[in-house]
Scaffold this active site. Sequence first.
Site: not given
Length: 453
Positions: A169, A206, A362
């Site tokens: 990620d 994220h 996600s």
Amino acid sequence: MMTVEEEVGRAPVSSSVDQQLASTGFAQVIVVLNQTRLSTKSRNTFSSSFSVPETSLDAALVRHALARRGGTSSLRASASKSLEAPAYREYPNLGVALGYIEQQGLKTLRQSKDVVQVFAAPPISLIRPASRAAATEVAKITWGIDRMGVPRLWNQGITGKGIRVGHLDTGADGEHPALRGAFADFANFDDLGRERRVRPYDTDDHGTHTAGTIAGRAVKGRRIGVAPEAMLVSGIVIEGGNVIARVLGGMDWALGLGIKVLSMSLGFRGYVEDFRVLTSIVRSRGVLPVFAVGNEGAGTSRSPGNYPEALSVGASDRKDFVAEFSGSQTLPIGRCPKLVAPGVDVVSAMPGGGYQEMDGSSMATPHIAGLAALLFQAKPSATPDEVEAAIIGSAQRSKRMREERAGAGLPDAVRAFELLTGKTLQPPVKVSTRKKATRKKAATPAKKRKASK
């Protein structure tokens, strides 16, 4: 156009390679090898097929890095040697190589006995959240974990202990209280895809959020992680730079560190066949690939999240609707996603020590990656196929979910455990908090006592 006879004995090449060669004169390709490591003799012949054109992304990245460094000409010359883009890279755990070729190089590769397949390197990007907001309230257990019935496995000692989960990620904040001690290993893959071991940090927010949902530790009684004792093998692979080199580097590195699950919330829009072989390779190495389906809505999906070899995940909300943004698509190779997981109003870790809400496939994907880690702990000998079958077999669609949007539906952790292990979990014992009323013998009034004599 080559004849059938000319094609015999040659490694297959995807049409996208020919398209790139025709438009630019060179192509960045992924080469599947017939063995994980080339011999020295084979490597010398193999390397002659590749070159790094001045107009390639790698060459541009090197020039940009040198310009940023500045300094004297001698220093720049020294830096140039250390930054020089390689003609190709080998990824031995995946059994593939990545590099730039021209027409003659393609001809050499196709005739090589070391080459099984050649396909174009696809453009990959992060599947960004559909929305994000500050977390005004952090529950003791996030709604998604509770909805999937995960706490009942925790009560049986099933917490993901001993299981490593690959997490590729934007990185993750290793100083966040929920992520301290959660990393088995961490690396940054730079703009050229080279591995750099560093302390865990996030280049965005994220990765911290997805890492927290997979393996966040309890903090002051708050639980955000599905598998709170699993260990993360986390790599920064996106965004920027030669992304395909970074992603391949992260995948190869994670496979070499004994992961059982690979969680990725990234991909390229639509169905792109070229990356499918890599997903098959991951699965053949005993690792379950858990990938997000995308956030572009019904009738869309992302590769590799839409491959049959991946456990593809869409997003559902608190009311058991499929989120409007969640991708879903029926393709000639099958339907995706295979199931859904909580992906709306998901509270997880935020860089700097706080928490925030995000929506997206996600956010759903790490719920399933964490559940897979729990199941691998419950049955260490289980194969990726067995764990996937248990998760899908446990799932149910609410009346508000359509199959073409939700796949099998929302999984149930307890049912998945029972399907995988053949054991039955007893329902939780309900302990009454009400005090039992004690009956006291009433005293006989004095007048009645006298009258009764």
